[in-house]
Structure formats: structure tokens, C-alpha cells
Design an enzyme around this catalytic site. Sequence first.
Site, short mmCIF file in Angstrom:
data_model
loop_
_atom_site.label_atom_id
_atom_site.label_comp_id
_atom_site.label_asym_id
_atom_site.label_seq_id
_atom_site.Cartn_x
_atom_site.Cartn_y
_atom_site.Cartn_z
N SER A 1 0.83 -1.20 0.00
CA SER A 1 0.00 0.00 0.00
C SER A 1 0.87 1.26 0.00
O SER A 1 1.66 1.47 -0.92
CB SER A 1 -0.95 -0.04 1.20
OG SER A 1 -1.95 0.95 1.09
N ASP B 1 -9.92 -4.24 -4.89
CA ASP B 1 -9.36 -3.31 -3.89
C ASP B 1 -10.17 -2.01 -3.87
O ASP B 1 -10.18 -1.27 -4.87
CB ASP B 1 -7.90 -3.01 -4.23
CG ASP B 1 -7.15 -2.30 -3.10
OD1 ASP B 1 -7.81 -1.63 -2.29
OD2 ASP B 1 -5.92 -2.43 -3.06
N HIS C 1 -8.16 -4.99 -0.31
CA HIS C 1 -6.91 -4.32 0.06
C HIS C 1 -6.16 -5.16 1.10
O HIS C 1 -6.10 -4.82 2.28
CB HIS C 1 -7.21 -2.92 0.60
CG HIS C 1 -6.02 -2.03 0.66
ND1 HIS C 1 -5.26 -1.70 -0.44
CD2 HIS C 1 -5.43 -1.38 1.71
CE1 HIS C 1 -4.27 -0.90 -0.09
NE2 HIS C 1 -4.34 -0.70 1.21
#
Length: 236
Positions: free
Chosen positions: A120, A176, A208
Site C-alpha cells: 500500500s 481493492d 486491500h
Amino acid sequence: MSGPAALVVPAIKRHTSTVILAHGLGDRQVDRRSFLPEMWRQQNKFPQTKFILPNAQTIPITVNMGMRMPGWYDITSFSAISESEDERGITRSQAYFHSLIAQEIAAGIPADRIVLGGFSQGGAMSLMAGVTCPQKLGGIFGLSSYLLLRGKLRSMVPAENVNKDTPIFMGHGDADPVVRYEWGQATAALLKEWGWTVDLKTYPGVAHSADLHEIDDLAKYLRARIPDQDDKGGAL
């Protein structure tokens, strides 16, 4: 600058390679081991690899109503990957990542035996810091990530562009809702357009988070980039 001292998971045999693994927004590794090194240790993978898990500073995050949490840079909007970026925070973290790489080189690990990556926000930083690194790295990866400072990134790449031929691994779930899959696709496409070799793997139905298939694919990538070595430096 960093936050608390990085968590270091030492090699269990002769130390011949290093992986720097950056966490996402709001995470912190200082009080616990990363599940990736622990999982790989249990599977007897990467015995010659030292893992460094750096910790970001605690900063106010605009999209979270100014709440303070570990972050490599502030995020002002989730609406677009290039909107109102925190350039100061990004370049501060870039310098920190580069310093970690320099420390490993000073300790005797060749730059091409060092891999930089993350998840991320940490993955976004790793892509940015990786392609702008002045030393030739062994690998660069970003999971559920995207490209930072895309409007000026090319101007930040060293003239020699020593990492132009360093293969980049990206993994992204197509469900996501946070870092949208299209952002990962756009990032891979732009990096390819600029001349980098990027392998973007898609994980159907994954949100995610990291998928077990993704972790296996990452392990394969690392084995190819930093294979264990014999006493003469040859790959085992």
C-alpha cells in the site's frame, strides 16, 4: 525521517542479502514481527536474507480527519492518485529509504543483493524510492500500490538510471476499494512506457490485503532476484 527504530529479522545463516519491507498507512512493525518473514522462516525460505521492517513517523493524515498515525506521507484525498500529493513527506521518506540501502551497502551487502518493497503506502514509497535510487538494486516491488509524484518522477531519476533494468514486481487485487486496481494498472503501464520492466499480477476477488497466491508469487520473485549463495558467491 523514520519513526521508531526499524524491526530487524536477521538472517539465520550467512547474511548475503537484505529485503527492506515497508508497511502501509497506520501499520507499525516495531512491536511485532512481520508475518512474511515469520512465514518464510517456518518454510525454511530465505535463510541468508536479513529483513528490515522500517517504521514511519506518526503524522496527521488529512483523509482520516487529521488523526495521527504511522504514515510515510500525508494523504489529502483518495479520489485520485495524483491529487494534492504531500511532496515534502514523500521526499523525506525517500531519503530515509535510500539511507537504509546505503547502510546495508556500508555493512558489506552488495546493492544488487538488496530488494526494496512494501504494501500500500509502503509499496508506493518503495516504487518511487526504488526507481530513483542511485545504486543498482536487486529488486523493487509494490503490493496494492501506486505511483507517486508521477508529474515529476522522471526528473528525479538519476541520470545514469542504474535501475532501468531492475525488474519490478507488482501485485494487486482487482476488488481493492482503497488503492483501486485501475491505479495499479496505470502505474504498471506508465512505468513500462518509461522503460522499466514491470510484472503486474492480478488477484481476482482480493480486496486491500495480501493474498496467499500473491505471497507465493513474491517469494518466487525474491528467489530469482536474491538466490541463496554458496561460499564462492554462486547461486545455490
